[in-house]
Design an enzyme around this catalytic site. Structure first.
Site, PDB file in Angstrom:
ATOM      1  N   LYS A  36      -9.712 -51.165 -46.273  1.00 40.43           N
ATOM      2  CA  LYS A  36      -9.169 -49.803 -46.136  1.00 40.43           C
ATOM      3  C   LYS A  36      -8.703 -49.453 -44.722  1.00 40.43           C
ATOM      4  O   LYS A  36      -7.747 -48.713 -44.577  1.00 40.43           O
ATOM      5  CB  LYS A  36     -10.180 -48.769 -46.638  1.00 40.43           C
ATOM      6  CG  LYS A  36     -11.425 -48.638 -45.794  1.00 40.43           C
ATOM      7  CD  LYS A  36     -12.470 -47.770 -46.475  1.00 40.43           C
ATOM      8  CE  LYS A  36     -13.667 -47.584 -45.554  1.00 40.43           C
ATOM      9  NZ  LYS A  36     -14.884 -47.244 -46.285  1.00 40.43           N
ATOM     10  N   ARG A 132     -24.245 -39.100 -48.036  1.00 39.10           N
ATOM     11  CA  ARG A 132     -22.875 -39.127 -48.504  1.00 39.10           C
ATOM     12  C   ARG A 132     -22.959 -39.296 -50.026  1.00 39.10           C
ATOM     13  O   ARG A 132     -23.587 -38.469 -50.672  1.00 39.10           O
ATOM     14  CB  ARG A 132     -22.035 -40.205 -47.791  1.00 39.10           C
ATOM     15  CG  ARG A 132     -20.534 -39.838 -47.794  1.00 39.10           C
ATOM     16  CD  ARG A 132     -19.651 -40.846 -47.076  1.00 39.10           C
ATOM     17  NE  ARG A 132     -19.457 -42.058 -47.861  1.00 39.10           N
ATOM     18  CZ  ARG A 132     -18.643 -43.046 -47.492  1.00 39.10           C
ATOM     19  NH1 ARG A 132     -17.962 -42.967 -46.358  1.00 39.10           N
ATOM     20  NH2 ARG A 132     -18.503 -44.122 -48.244  1.00 39.10           N
TER      21      ARG A 132
HETATM   22  C1  LIG Z   1     -15.853 -48.148 -45.938  1.00 38.69           C
HETATM   23  C2  LIG Z   1     -16.943 -48.552 -46.834  1.00 38.69           C
HETATM   24  C3  LIG Z   1     -17.578 -49.791 -46.653  1.00 38.69           C
HETATM   25  C4  LIG Z   1     -17.264 -50.704 -45.485  1.00 38.69           C
HETATM   26  O1  LIG Z   1     -17.799 -50.143 -44.298  1.00 38.69           O
HETATM   27  P1  LIG Z   1     -17.723 -50.960 -42.911  1.00 38.69           P
HETATM   28  O2  LIG Z   1     -18.575 -50.153 -41.995  1.00 38.69           O
HETATM   29  O3  LIG Z   1     -16.288 -50.964 -42.517  1.00 38.69           O
HETATM   30  O4  LIG Z   1     -18.266 -52.311 -43.166  1.00 38.69           O
HETATM   31  C5  LIG Z   1     -18.538 -50.165 -47.571  1.00 38.69           C
HETATM   32  N1  LIG Z   1     -18.878 -49.353 -48.588  1.00 38.69           N
HETATM   33  C6  LIG Z   1     -18.305 -48.143 -48.801  1.00 38.69           C
HETATM   34  C7  LIG Z   1     -18.728 -47.304 -49.943  1.00 38.69           C
HETATM   35  C8  LIG Z   1     -17.321 -47.703 -47.918  1.00 38.69           C
HETATM   36  O5  LIG Z   1     -16.744 -46.509 -48.117  1.00 38.69           O
END
Ligand SMILES: *Cc1c(COP(=O)(O)O)cnc(C)c1O
Length: 359
Positions: A36, A132
């Site tokens: 992302k 969250r």
């Molecule tokens: C963005 C995200 C990740 C990845 O997080 P990083 O800190 O970039 O490794 C994993 N799980 C969810 C639900 C996310 O939104």
């Protein structure tokens, strides 16, 4: 040669992915990598796959569509953000798996999957305190059993996400709680769950220290693979590098100016009231042709020694060059490695050229 640009080094991303998947495999953990922050850039995704990840994950359906149309039907894709009820049909069409917490949405996914003659995997999210997404632990067993009775959608496993809102770190204790819930649910269902997904990059430090409780078998990794940093401990992650992305912008003004603005102070370009900067006398200041539309200035780390970020408006990035010993000229670029916010902004801005470099 167009600026601003972000140089992408797929070989370095592959090296990072390899270091992480090797370490994870020794602990029976599979890695889904998260695209992302790069707007699901295909070269980045290819490098991650070459580095041994099992599947790709993104928070946006549009990004997953791009990945699906490039990599075809066989590559496992996971939607990270809880699906919008309004996109349930598309989620089932594009993604194999999604993270979920709301029964209404899960039922809509089940209906869409039945209509499409598909199986869609639900990863039920548990909120372990970061506040969250996810259900509170006391609701997991009943909800898991409800999902298990649906057609089309099936319960693929449990997951958690930490260190995103509340900054809560994964620990042996809170991840053990996730495993205990999964074990109890497995007993009630009379079958094993495919996944116990123990978080994001902030969980990697536990693997490294041998402190991940046995049972966690999936992690969803973005930042550490892209930028080589340990997001829990705020330091470099062993075996990875921080220079897989380099941002460059071009100097359009280099002039000596005072360090404190002259006149009556109102507001800046974003309506903020500026705080008075320290008076450092006359300084050599530069303007780069990039701004908030291209880059998050707070996450830029200058590669040229002696360059300091002063601030930015929409289209102008101000730098202090007084201590920069290298020759500076109008038309030349300055280079920066990037922190997460700057990577995200640069990769999603249509004004920033994405340049793939095979070094
Ligand atoms: C963005 C995200 C990740 C990845 O997080 P990083 O800190 O970039 O490794 C994993 N799980 C969810 C639900 C996310 O939104």
């Amino acid at each position: 040669m167009t600026y601003p640009r972000i140089n992408i080094y797929p070989k370095r991303i592959e090296e990072n992915a390899r270091a992480i998947t090797d370490l994870a495999r020794q602990n029976n953990i599979g890695i889904y990598s998260v695209t992302k922050a790069t707007c699901a850039n295909i070269e980045v995704a290819k490098a991650m796959l070459a580095g041994g990840v099992e599947g790709l994950a993104d928070s946006r359906l549009l990004n997953l569509m791009k990945l699906r149309s490039h990599f075809g039907a066989d590559l496992p894709l996971l939607l990270l953000r809880l699906p919008m009820l309004s996109e349930a049909e598309g989620v089932v069409r594009i993604a194999d798996l999604s993270l979920n917490s709301e029964m209404v949405t899960i039922e809509a996914l089940s209906k869409a999957a039945t209509e499409q003659g598909k199986e869609h995997g639900i990863v039920l999210m548990v909120d372990l305190g970061d506040l969250r997404e996810g259900l509170w632990p006391d609701k997991i067993i009943a909800t898991g059993q409800k999902i298990d009775r649906l057609a089309g959608a099936y319960l693929h496993g449990l997951g958690t996400n930490l260190t995103c809102y509340g900054g809560i770190l994964p620990t042996t204790e809170n991840l053990q709680k996730l495993i205990d819930l999964a074990t109890e649910l497995e007993e009630r269902l009379g079958r094993k769950l495919a996944w116990i997904s123990g978080g994001n990059s902030s969980s990697l430090h536990l693997i490294e220290k041998g402190q991940v409780p046995k049972g966690i078998n999936n992690l969803r990794i973005g930042e550490t693979m892209l930028l080589g940093n340990d997001t829990a401990l705020n330091c470099p992650f062993p075996g990875t590098r921080a220079d897989a992305f380099i941002f460059q912008a071009e100097l359009i003004e280099i002039q000596e100016k005072p360090s404190v603005p002259i006149g009556v102070v109102g507001r800046d370009a974003f309506g903020r009231i500026p705080t008075r900067p320290e008076d450092r006398g006359i300084r050599l200041r530069g303007i780069l042709a990039a701004g908030e539309q291209d880059i998050y200035p707070g996450g830029l780390i200058p590669l040229e020694e002696g360059v300091e970020i002063v601030g930015a408006s929409s289209d102008h990035l101000l730098v202090d060059l007084t201590n920069c010993r290298q020759e500076l000229k109008i038309g030349a670029p300055l280079s920066f490695t990037v922190a997460y916010g700057s990577l995200l902004r640069a990769m999603t801005s249509p004004f920033v050229s994405k340049v793939v470099r095979q070094e």
